[in-house]
Design an enzyme around this catalytic site. Structure first.
Site, PDB file in Angstrom:
ATOM      1  N   VAL A  18       0.837  -1.202   0.000  1.00  0.00           N
ATOM      2  CA  VAL A  18       0.000   0.000   0.000  1.00  0.00           C
ATOM      3  C   VAL A  18       0.872   1.253   0.000  1.00  0.00           C
ATOM      4  CG1 VAL A  18      -1.780   1.287   1.234  1.00  0.00           C
ATOM      5  CG2 VAL A  18      -1.876  -1.203   1.150  1.00  0.00           C
ATOM      6  N   SER A  48       2.311  -7.701   6.331  1.00  0.00           N
ATOM      7  CA  SER A  48       1.462  -8.671   5.634  1.00  0.00           C
ATOM      8  C   SER A  48       1.859  -8.843   4.171  1.00  0.00           C
ATOM      9  CB  SER A  48       0.001  -8.230   5.714  1.00  0.00           C
ATOM     10  OG  SER A  48      -0.431  -8.122   7.058  1.00  0.00           O
ATOM     11  N   SER A  50       4.679  -9.133   2.956  1.00  0.00           N
ATOM     12  CA  SER A  50       5.813 -10.041   2.823  1.00  0.00           C
ATOM     13  C   SER A  50       5.403 -11.497   2.700  1.00  0.00           C
ATOM     14  CB  SER A  50       6.756  -9.871   4.034  1.00  0.00           C
ATOM     15  OG  SER A  50       7.129  -8.515   4.180  1.00  0.00           O
ATOM     16  N   HIS A 228      -3.968 -15.779  10.242  1.00  0.00           N
ATOM     17  CA  HIS A 228      -4.659 -16.583   9.229  1.00  0.00           C
ATOM     18  C   HIS A 228      -3.711 -17.689   8.786  1.00  0.00           C
ATOM     19  CE1 HIS A 228      -6.257 -17.731   5.349  1.00  0.00           C
ATOM     20  NE2 HIS A 228      -5.320 -17.074   4.688  1.00  0.00           N
ATOM     21  N   TYR A 254      -8.890 -21.923   0.435  1.00  0.00           N
ATOM     22  CA  TYR A 254      -8.475 -21.568  -0.915  1.00  0.00           C
ATOM     23  C   TYR A 254      -7.149 -22.265  -1.222  1.00  0.00           C
ATOM     24  CZ  TYR A 254      -5.428 -18.027   1.311  1.00  0.00           C
ATOM     25  OH  TYR A 254      -4.496 -17.394   2.077  1.00  0.00           O
ATOM     26  N   VAL A 359      -5.957  -2.706   4.263  1.00  0.00           N
ATOM     27  CA  VAL A 359      -6.054  -2.891   2.812  1.00  0.00           C
ATOM     28  C   VAL A 359      -5.289  -4.149   2.441  1.00  0.00           C
ATOM     29  CG1 VAL A 359      -5.587  -1.907   0.545  1.00  0.00           C
ATOM     30  CG2 VAL A 359      -6.200  -0.401   2.451  1.00  0.00           C
ATOM     31  N   ASP A 547     -27.383  13.988   0.658  1.00  0.00           N
ATOM     32  CA  ASP A 547     -28.609  14.772   0.558  1.00  0.00           C
ATOM     33  C   ASP A 547     -29.040  15.137   1.973  1.00  0.00           C
ATOM     34  OD1 ASP A 547     -29.383  12.186   1.277  1.00  0.00           O
ATOM     35  OD2 ASP A 547     -31.225  12.231   0.099  1.00  0.00           O
ATOM     36  N   THR A 549     -31.886  17.430   4.674  1.00  0.00           N
ATOM     37  CA  THR A 549     -33.138  18.124   4.943  1.00  0.00           C
ATOM     38  C   THR A 549     -32.807  19.266   5.885  1.00  0.00           C
ATOM     39  OG1 THR A 549     -34.411  16.083   4.712  1.00  0.00           O
ATOM     40  CG2 THR A 549     -35.478  17.922   5.806  1.00  0.00           C
ATOM     41  N   TYR A 646     -39.391  15.751  16.834  1.00  0.00           N
ATOM     42  CA  TYR A 646     -38.090  15.680  17.504  1.00  0.00           C
ATOM     43  C   TYR A 646     -38.212  16.206  18.923  1.00  0.00           C
ATOM     44  CZ  TYR A 646     -36.243  15.264  12.741  1.00  0.00           C
ATOM     45  OH  TYR A 646     -35.988  14.860  11.457  1.00  0.00           O
TER      46      TYR A 646
END
Length: 817
Positions: A18, A48, A50, A228, A254, A359, A547, A549, A646
């Site tokens: 990263v 990770s 590596s 893992h 996997y 990531v 959006d 209000t 409210y």
């Protein structure tokens, strides 16, 4: 925060995949004062990267992750080291040995078509041809994606680091970060054991050490390192080194090929990764730096007992393994967040301090590109709101919460997850003042943003008996009840109370409040106090950030309904000195009172005039409901007469009890989110982040009516002028399924003349219109009412038709009575 090219001093902490990708992306955009600091040696520093196995399967239920992975494949495919590509597109094969997984692969094929990924469902025989070691008799079928494959993370890191260095970046190893300098709420430098590096911007790309770096900066990083298991077999006959990467999700496994250790003997081994074992959390403070570790820091000792069941499952699928053995193995450390998504963006706690954490290699280049765009341009080219650091609330950053949810994310990596499936751990966390009343009514709770949100109430079960509803398949029947139909009907015919407390609320005050909001939003807000306006937040390119209000409660006081913490950050960052922006969500609550009898319920409880003449649509006033002071807004997200009421959190229970008692003669019910979603789609009301995002303009999203260019300048106005409505590249339109019994849930591909042309955003059964509704993005030529299309649902082509909107009460008579 953005800066001129070359003007910002950037320090990136971590030279894994990263960090190197980000240095490459920033320098490619013209930034030169970029320094990458790494505590270990280059280019296998011990994190990770590596040891990552490098599997890249692009198709994901999240469109954002698919986009990040797709860019990673695109970029790495164009990188080479010593003539060898950094990406091996040998294909990906996911196999099913159960009916549930086979159905899931059909759904995944639909997702791939939606997101533009080439793939095909294949027979068991074809699976065995692609992977000859498979026991064909165990396999029902598979999903093959020829463009997936193996990312060579270390060569990709080296190549990108060299490119960045050729443009002026410094890549420094053996520099251990010991502190982050800051002044006046902004980062100023990075302290290492070999000196201090001044910085305007610092990016933590430290992987599972992210929480350690964050603590130095006073920034909480909601990330849990977990081990893992990955094992490598002895040489296995029948392999050729060109087989697709293989997923066996029924057993959380996997597989990929590796060359044999001894080149003289030739042959290949099988690498096996397992998510089937118990969660193995790792303390990032206890993981040593490279020089202090007996082996690679992120490679922990292999726990054979944890792997034993996975070895048996592997041999069951691949019988050739019975003559092999585990030759090597390790427990590799990876990063998990409470929702399984990356952590990207600038911290609220320390300005100029950015995160590019959690990531995986699969998304590495894509995430780096997004962060680089964000830092240099102030926006990303694709919607990444689900990755933003700001998405987590304070309680969701607690160590206990992060651990509980992180462990659950690990356990569910390969599970079949329903779109509505709620988290099991760390609940309940956030509840409304009337949570106990909801429990008494038999609420079925799902969860979002830490909030418990009732989706239907067992108290309304009797009303669901005898309703003529289509029979649902097992998938669409999950997390759904026919009670939702009864609640929708009661809302249309009588009156219902809806819990709107989880929606975020801000208060904006000060002499410059109106001018500020006028500059930040698209609609005309220069109205008298008491006016409520629907408006949009845009970015500089005209994309929809959110959006809102906006209720003008006084000349210099506004209450704003927003979509999340990112909106608070955006407004706070842009507010001038004479404007205060305050989050009032936790101290307040809200009940939606909607239905044709809403006025009959509310008016006797107040001395204020709630008649149509005295309290018009999109108006607000302060009043008392019984003893409870409320801010009442005449809004309706379900398309019926009613108000949002409210009050402060301490008075919330009293407000609920007052309305509930008064509503009994009128047949009042409590309504859940399932009915709410159906009702809002019948009216064509958009949900930001689901139906639209920064990738879309208001004109494309059908919200051009909320844009008033003539009011004066506002953020995004110039960009919209360059992209007028008639030039829209796509449109968000409603579809109805031709078969009243057909159901879809969202994200399905839309086919026009047999070719994928768009995808569904929101979908629900419209109980008032008697058929399923799906909103979808389509090219303009296919977006005209009456156009025939097909949606793909679990491999079946379902006929649908583009409709004019809204589907229900187009004259708005029910809301305005």
């Amino acid at each position: 925060m953005t800066a001129r090219a070359g003007a910002a001093r950037v320090v990136i902490i971590g030279a894994g995949i990263v960090g190197c990708s980000l240095a490459d992306e920033l320098t490619e955009r013209g930034w030169r004062d970029v320094t990458v600091l790494e505590q270990g040696p280059l280019h296998a520093p011990g994190g990770s990267t590596s040891h990552a196995p490098g599997l890249v399967f692009r198709t994901n239920g999240c469109r954002t992750l698919t986009g990040l992975a797709s860019y990673t494949v695109e970029k790495f495919s164009g990188l080479t080291e010593d003539g060898e590509p950094c990406f091996d597109a040998r294909g990906g094969l996911e196999i099913a040995t159960s009916e549930a997984q086979w159905a899931e692969l059909h759904r995944k094929a639909g997702l791939a078509a939606s997101w533009g990924i080439e793939g095909e469902l294949v027979s068991a025989r074809r699976c065995a041809e692609l992977w000859p070691l498979l026991d064909e008799s165990k396999v029902l079928g598979g999903f093959f994606t020829p463009g997936d494959g193996l990312a060579r993370a270390l060569p990709a890191s080296r190549v990108q680091a060299e490119r960045a260095a050729s443009r002026g970046a410094r890549i420094l190893d053996r520099h251990t970060v010991t502190g982050i300098e800051r002044a006046d709420g902004h980062v100023t430098g990075v302290v290492t054991d070999r000196g201090t590096f001044p910085a305007d911007l610092v990016v933590s790309a430290a992987g599972f050490w992210g929480p350690v770096i964050g603590a130095m900066a006073g920034v909480s990083v909601p990330l849990l390192p977990l081990a893992h298991q990955y094992a490598t077999t002895s040489a296995v006959p029948g392999l050729d080194g060109r087989r697709p990467i293989l997923r066996f999700q029924d057993r959380d496994l996997y597989f990929r090929e590796h060359p044999a250790d001894d080149p003289a003997t030739g042959g290949f081994r099988i690498g096996i990764g397992s998510y089937a074992h118990r969660p193995l959390p790792v303390d990032p403070y206890a993981v040593p730096a490279f020089d202090d570790a007996p082996v690679m820091p992120s490679s922990l000792p292999f726990t054979h007992d944890d792997f034993a069941p996975s070895w048996e499952d592997s041999a069951w699928l691949l019988p050739a393994l019975e003559d092999s053995s585990v030759e090597d193995g390790f427990n590799g450390v990876f990063s998990f967040t409470p929702d399984g998504m990356p952590l990207l963006g600038e911290s609220r706690e320390l300005r100029g301090f950015w995160l590019a954490e959690a990531v995986w290699v699969t998304h590495s280049a894509g995430a780096a590109k997004a962060v680089a765009e964000w830092m240099t341009d102030g926006r990303t080219g694709m919607d990444i709101h689900g990755c933003e650091l700001s998405r987590f609330e304070g309680a969701q950053r607690s160590p206990a919460y992060v651990r509980a949810r992180g462990e659950q994310q690990f356990a569910e990596v390969y599970d079949v997850i329903h779109p509505l499936q709620p988290a099991e751990r760390a609940r309940p966390l956030r509840v409304s003042p009337w949570y106990a009343r909801q429990q008494e009514l038999g609420a079925h709770f799902l969860e979002a943003g830490g909030w418990e949100r009732p989706h239907w109430f067992e108290a309304n079960a009797a009303s669901a008996k005898g309703l003529d509803l289509p029979e649902r398949d097992a998938w669409s029947a999950r997390h759904w009840s026919p009670i939702a139909a009864a609640e929708a009907r009661a809302t249309r015919e009588r009156v219902a109370l809806y819990d709107m407390t989880p929606l975020r609320r801000l208060e904006v005050t000060g002499p410059g409040a109106l001018e500020f909001l006028q500059r930040m939003t698209t609609n005309q807000l220069a109205k008298k106090p008491g006016a409520v306006t629907y408006t949009l937040l845009l970015d500089a390119a005209g994309g929809i950030r959110s959006d809102l209000t906006v209720a003008r409660l006084a000349a210099d006081r506004f209450q704003i309904g927003v979509n999340g913490p990112a909106d608070l950050d955006w407004l706070t960052d842009h507010a001038p000195d004479d404007v205060q922006v305050r989050d009032i969500t936790s101290g307040t609550c809200c009940i939606g009172v909607w239905g044709p009898l809403a006025r009959d319920l509310v008016q006797p409880l107040t001395g204020a005039d709630f008649s149509h003449r005295g309290f018009g649509y999109f108006r607000a006033k302060e009043a008392y409901i019984g003893e409870v002071p409320v801010t009442a807004m005449r809004l309706s997200y379900v398309g019926e007469l009613g108000w949002e009421l409210y009050t402060s959190a301490d008075l919330g229970l009293r407000l609920w009890d007052t309305l509930w008692a008064a509503g009994q003669p009128l047949g009042v019910i409590a309504g859940g989110r399932s009915a709410f979603n159906s009702l809002r789609l019948e009216k064509g009301y958009r949900a930001w982040g689901q139906d639209m995002s920064t990738e879309h303009t208001p004109y494309e999203a059908g919200l051009g009516w909320a844009v008033k260019p003539d009011k004066g300048d506002f953020v995004g106005r110039a960009a919209l002028a360059a992209h007028p409505p008639e030039g829209a590249r796509r449109r968000l339109v409603p579809l109805t399924l031709d078969d009243p019994a057909a159901i879809v849930l969202g994200h399905e591909p839309v086919y026009v003349d047999g070719v994928p042309a768009g995808h569904v955003t929101s979908a629900a059964y419209g109980y008032s219109v008697g058929r399923a509704i799906a909103y979808a993005w389509l090219p303009p030529a296919a977006a005209e009412p009456g156009t025939a299309v097909h949606l793909e649902y679990f491999g079946e082509k379902v006929p649908a038709t583009v409709r004019a909107e809204p589907l229900f009460d187009p004259a708005m008579e029910r809301i305005r009575r």
